[in-house]
Scaffold this motif. Structure first.
Motif, short mmCIF file in Angstrom:
data_model
loop_
_atom_site.label_atom_id
_atom_site.label_comp_id
_atom_site.label_asym_id
_atom_site.label_seq_id
_atom_site.Cartn_x
_atom_site.Cartn_y
_atom_site.Cartn_z
N MET A 26 94.70 35.24 -8.63
CA MET A 26 94.60 36.68 -8.41
C MET A 26 95.14 37.07 -7.04
SD MET A 26 90.88 37.67 -10.07
CE MET A 26 91.01 39.42 -9.67
N ARG A 27 94.81 36.28 -6.05
CA ARG A 27 95.32 36.55 -4.71
C ARG A 27 96.85 36.48 -4.69
NH1 ARG A 27 93.66 33.71 1.06
NH2 ARG A 27 95.51 34.40 2.19
N GLU A 28 97.40 35.49 -5.35
CA GLU A 28 98.86 35.34 -5.38
C GLU A 28 99.52 36.45 -6.19
OE1 GLU A 28 99.12 31.44 -7.00
OE2 GLU A 28 98.79 30.43 -5.08
N TYR A 29 98.82 36.98 -7.18
CA TYR A 29 99.36 38.01 -8.07
C TYR A 29 99.32 39.40 -7.43
CZ TYR A 29 100.01 40.53 -12.54
OH TYR A 29 100.47 41.33 -13.55
N ALA A 30 98.39 39.63 -6.53
CA ALA A 30 98.20 40.95 -5.92
C ALA A 30 99.45 41.40 -5.16
CB ALA A 30 97.00 40.92 -4.98
N ARG A 31 99.79 42.68 -5.31
CA ARG A 31 100.94 43.24 -4.59
C ARG A 31 100.74 44.74 -4.41
NH1 ARG A 31 102.39 42.53 -9.91
NH2 ARG A 31 103.25 44.37 -10.99
N PRO A 32 101.36 45.32 -3.39
CA PRO A 32 101.24 46.76 -3.16
C PRO A 32 101.70 47.56 -4.37
CG PRO A 32 102.17 45.69 -1.23
CD PRO A 32 102.14 44.65 -2.32
N MET A 34 100.00 47.97 -7.14
CA MET A 34 99.21 47.55 -8.29
C MET A 34 97.82 48.17 -8.22
SD MET A 34 98.04 43.63 -9.12
CE MET A 34 99.71 43.13 -9.55
N THR A 35 97.26 48.57 -9.35
CA THR A 35 95.89 49.07 -9.34
C THR A 35 94.91 47.89 -9.32
OG1 THR A 35 95.62 49.12 -11.75
CG2 THR A 35 96.60 51.08 -10.70
N THR A 36 93.72 48.16 -8.85
CA THR A 36 92.71 47.10 -8.85
C THR A 36 92.33 46.73 -10.29
OG1 THR A 36 90.97 48.77 -8.55
CG2 THR A 36 91.79 47.65 -6.57
N LYS A 37 92.48 47.66 -11.21
CA LYS A 37 92.23 47.36 -12.62
C LYS A 37 93.25 46.36 -13.16
CE LYS A 37 90.24 48.14 -16.66
NZ LYS A 37 88.84 47.70 -16.93
N GLU A 38 94.52 46.53 -12.79
CA GLU A 38 95.56 45.59 -13.21
C GLU A 38 95.24 44.19 -12.69
OE1 GLU A 38 99.87 46.94 -13.02
OE2 GLU A 38 98.88 48.53 -11.87
N LEU A 39 94.83 44.12 -11.44
CA LEU A 39 94.51 42.83 -10.84
C LEU A 39 93.32 42.19 -11.54
CD1 LEU A 39 95.05 40.73 -8.65
CD2 LEU A 39 93.66 42.11 -7.07
N ASP A 40 92.34 43.00 -11.86
CA ASP A 40 91.15 42.51 -12.56
C ASP A 40 91.49 42.00 -13.96
OD1 ASP A 40 88.21 42.24 -12.85
OD2 ASP A 40 88.46 43.82 -14.34
N GLU A 41 92.34 42.73 -14.68
CA GLU A 41 92.73 42.30 -16.03
C GLU A 41 93.50 40.98 -15.98
OE1 GLU A 41 91.93 43.37 -18.90
OE2 GLU A 41 90.90 45.22 -18.35
N TYR A 42 94.29 40.81 -14.92
CA TYR A 42 94.99 39.53 -14.76
C TYR A 42 93.96 38.40 -14.56
CZ TYR A 42 97.80 35.80 -12.74
OH TYR A 42 98.38 34.59 -12.49
N GLY A 43 92.95 38.68 -13.73
CA GLY A 43 91.90 37.69 -13.53
C GLY A 43 91.19 37.33 -14.81
N ALA A 44 90.95 38.34 -15.66
CA ALA A 44 90.30 38.10 -16.95
C ALA A 44 91.14 37.16 -17.82
CB ALA A 44 90.08 39.43 -17.67
N THR A 45 92.47 37.34 -17.74
CA THR A 45 93.37 36.48 -18.51
C THR A 45 93.26 35.03 -18.07
OG1 THR A 45 94.94 38.29 -18.86
CG2 THR A 45 95.78 36.06 -19.12
#
Length: 252
Positions: A26-32, A34-45
């Motif tokens: 998730m840390r590596e995926y995060a980028r300016p 992006m919504t926090t929801k998008e980041l969370d959904e990636y984590g769920a995956t």
């Protein structure tokens, strides 16, 4: 949780690997942008790839798969489609999950991209103090003494600690005995760490505030004075020597 069998140890290793990998990715995926929801959904995956289930959802009905807190938020931030990440944000991601009846907890703060707001010193202090504190833990050590160590290290670095957020036991549930492992000195806490038990050790290192407050949404905890807080957390197995950091696969 007390580890008494090889099966239990392997179970804790598997779920710890899952939360550690999820946090790292998730840390590596995060980028300016992006919504926090998008980041969370990636984590769920990522969690699903390991067969793991979100602990805050299972335990508390939390409205997200992971907790994502930004800037003056300390903990339990709700992922949102309306909140976008920005360059220089102080981000905290807390990932906890269950797999085959075992539970683990892992968290870390970091700066997104360039450190334009000068938060890296705070982040580094939180990370380093956590690792130093973990080295102090073994069977028989007083929980209060480790809290005192964290508080003293923070003070020496020019920071404070949050006094109403604590580490905890973990293993067969998200929160179990010992229910409070503070990052400050609590002389009333006479409990000692037990060999072969698993606990989640956390630092909450603050630029000024000493307490977290409800933001008003029932979940998110914030500072009221505009100060910033960095948090780091590992699930560890206590031994009669240096603990085993079960979530160490994630370099936070």
């Amino acid at each position: 949780m007390s580890i008494t069998t090889y099966t239990e140890l392997e179970g804790m290793k598997k779920i710890s690997e899952a939360v550690a990998a999820t946090l790292k990715q998730m840390r590596e995926y995060a980028r300016p942008g992006m919504t926090t929801k998008e980041l969370d959904e990636y984590g769920a995956t990522v969690l699903r790839q390991y067969g793991a289930r979100s602990a805050p959802k299972l335990t508390y009905g939390f409205p997200g798969w992971t907790c994502i807190s930004l800037n003056n938020e300390i903990a339990h931030g709700i992922p949102s489609e309306k909140v976008k990440l920005k360059e220089g944000d102080l981000i905290n991601i807390d990932v906890s999950a269950e797999l085959d009846g075992f539970w683990a907890d892992n968290g870390g703060s970091f700066v997104l991209g360039n450190d334009i707001h000068q938060h890296n010193a705070l982040v580094d202090a939180s990370r380093q103090i956590l690792y130093k504190a973990i080295q102090q833990i073994k069977g028989g050590v007083r929980i209060a003494d480790v809290g005192k160590f964290i508080e003293t290290e923070a003070k020496n670095a020019g920071y404070k600690v949050i006094r109403n957020l604590v580490g905890h036991g973990v293993g067969r549930s998200l929160h179990e005995a010992p229910s409070e492992i503070p990052c400050f000195y609590d002389k009333a806490n006479t409990l000692r760490f037990k060999k072969n038990s698993t606990v989640a050790i956390e630092t909450f290192i603050s630029t000024k505030a000493a307490y977290a407050h409800d933001k008003g949404d029932g979940w998110t905890l914030v500072t009221k004075d505009g100060s910033f807080v960095a948090q780091h957390e590992h699930t560890i197995l206590i031994t009669d020597d240096v603990p085993v950091i079960l979530t160490e696969a994630n370099e936070i």
